[in-house]
Design a protein around this motif. Structure first.
Motif, mmCIF file in Angstrom:
data_model
loop_
_atom_site.group_PDB
_atom_site.id
_atom_site.type_symbol
_atom_site.label_atom_id
_atom_site.label_comp_id
_atom_site.label_asym_id
_atom_site.label_seq_id
_atom_site.Cartn_x
_atom_site.Cartn_y
_atom_site.Cartn_z
ATOM 1 N N LYS A 65 23.030 -2.340 66.824
ATOM 2 C CA LYS A 65 24.701 -2.143 66.858
ATOM 3 C C LYS A 65 25.415 -2.517 65.584
ATOM 4 C CE LYS A 65 28.098 -2.637 70.513
ATOM 5 N NZ LYS A 65 28.590 -3.134 71.815
ATOM 6 N N GLY A 66 26.121 -1.391 65.221
ATOM 7 C CA GLY A 66 26.992 -1.478 63.978
ATOM 8 C C GLY A 66 26.147 -0.873 62.774
ATOM 9 N N ARG A 67 24.853 -0.480 63.129
ATOM 10 C CA ARG A 67 24.191 0.010 61.826
ATOM 11 C C ARG A 67 23.741 1.525 62.290
ATOM 12 N NH1 ARG A 67 19.245 -1.662 60.776
ATOM 13 N NH2 ARG A 67 18.795 -2.421 62.575
ATOM 14 N N PHE A 68 23.584 1.848 63.490
ATOM 15 C CA PHE A 68 23.048 3.109 64.066
ATOM 16 C C PHE A 68 24.167 3.923 64.886
ATOM 17 C CE2 PHE A 68 18.130 2.184 64.696
ATOM 18 C CZ PHE A 68 18.116 1.714 63.262
ATOM 19 N N THR A 69 24.182 5.031 65.009
ATOM 20 C CA THR A 69 25.255 5.662 65.655
ATOM 21 C C THR A 69 24.413 6.990 66.440
ATOM 22 O OG1 THR A 69 27.013 5.270 64.073
ATOM 23 C CG2 THR A 69 27.338 7.082 65.603
ATOM 24 N N ILE A 70 24.535 7.028 67.739
ATOM 25 C CA ILE A 70 24.003 8.062 68.399
ATOM 26 C C ILE A 70 25.034 9.118 68.620
ATOM 27 C CG2 ILE A 70 24.410 7.089 70.828
ATOM 28 C CD1 ILE A 70 21.759 8.458 71.557
ATOM 29 N N SER A 71 24.848 10.454 68.680
ATOM 30 C CA SER A 71 25.842 11.471 69.030
ATOM 31 C C SER A 71 25.020 12.640 69.449
ATOM 32 C CB SER A 71 26.396 11.823 67.726
ATOM 33 O OG SER A 71 25.739 12.232 66.798
ATOM 34 N N ARG A 72 25.688 13.516 69.774
ATOM 35 C CA ARG A 72 25.145 14.979 70.461
ATOM 36 C C ARG A 72 26.199 16.038 70.111
ATOM 37 N NH1 ARG A 72 23.911 13.912 76.374
ATOM 38 N NH2 ARG A 72 23.240 16.187 76.443
ATOM 39 N N ASP A 73 25.481 17.190 70.075
ATOM 40 C CA ASP A 73 26.383 18.414 69.688
ATOM 41 C C ASP A 73 25.872 19.488 70.939
ATOM 42 O OD1 ASP A 73 27.296 20.842 69.100
ATOM 43 O OD2 ASP A 73 27.158 20.410 66.974
ATOM 44 N N ASN A 74 26.647 19.518 71.938
ATOM 45 C CA ASN A 74 26.125 20.192 73.118
ATOM 46 C C ASN A 74 26.188 21.613 72.791
ATOM 47 O OD1 ASN A 74 25.556 17.967 74.777
ATOM 48 N ND2 ASN A 74 27.791 17.924 75.683
ATOM 49 N N ALA A 75 26.852 22.286 71.964
ATOM 50 C CA ALA A 75 26.945 23.586 71.817
ATOM 51 C C ALA A 75 25.605 24.007 70.528
ATOM 52 C CB ALA A 75 28.108 23.844 70.699
ATOM 53 N N LYS A 76 24.952 23.046 70.183
ATOM 54 C CA LYS A 76 23.808 23.173 69.317
ATOM 55 C C LYS A 76 22.360 22.628 70.082
ATOM 56 C CE LYS A 76 25.808 23.139 64.707
ATOM 57 N NZ LYS A 76 25.968 22.526 63.219
ATOM 58 N N ASN A 77 22.914 21.965 71.368
ATOM 59 C CA ASN A 77 21.573 21.588 71.822
ATOM 60 C C ASN A 77 20.730 20.542 71.154
ATOM 61 O OD1 ASN A 77 22.293 22.915 74.005
ATOM 62 N ND2 ASN A 77 20.757 24.578 73.902
#
Length: 121
Positions: A65-77
């Motif tokens: 926590k504070g070092r990693f960031t999860i994300s997603r782009d649903n348009a790009k799957n």
């Protein structure tokens, strides 16, 4: 056929950064929460982070926590994991996985093949 293909791993020095990607196909990506898990050499699987369907609820392992960031782009799957200030203890094979449904307690049903992250000077 469901496929999850991770990429972006590599060898990095302590303090460095990497961005992992997970390209998803064969299912409606935006319908499922997703997760990253890792397995260090000689150790068991360790959950790292997860993200809900629209990306506004994120959870992290305390040590990242504070070092990693999860994300997603649903348009790009595509699912991402941005890893900053990497430490040797982050060395592991990193997998993305798909939750079976919107209820996290039902677990994962598909995994990728993994991408290796090695943090070493």
């Amino acid at each position: 056929e469901v496929q999850l293909v991770e990429s972006g791993g590599g060898l990095v020095q302590p303090g460095g950064s990497l961005r992992l990607s997970c390209a998803a196909s064969g299912f409606t990506f935006s319908d499922n929460p997703m997760t990253w898990v890792r397995q260090a050499p000689g150790k068991g699987l360790e959950w790292v982070s997860d993200i809900n369907r629209n990306g506004d609820r994120l959870n992290y392992l305390v040590s990242v926590k504070g070092r990693f960031t999860i994300s997603r782009d649903n348009a790009k799957n595509t699912l991402y994991l941005l890893m900053n200030n990497l430490k040797p203890e982050d060395t592991a094979l990193y997998y993305c996985a798909k939750f079976r449904d919107i209820y996290y307690y039902n677990g994962y049903d598909y995994w990728g093949q993994g991408t290796q992250v090695t943090v070493s000077s």
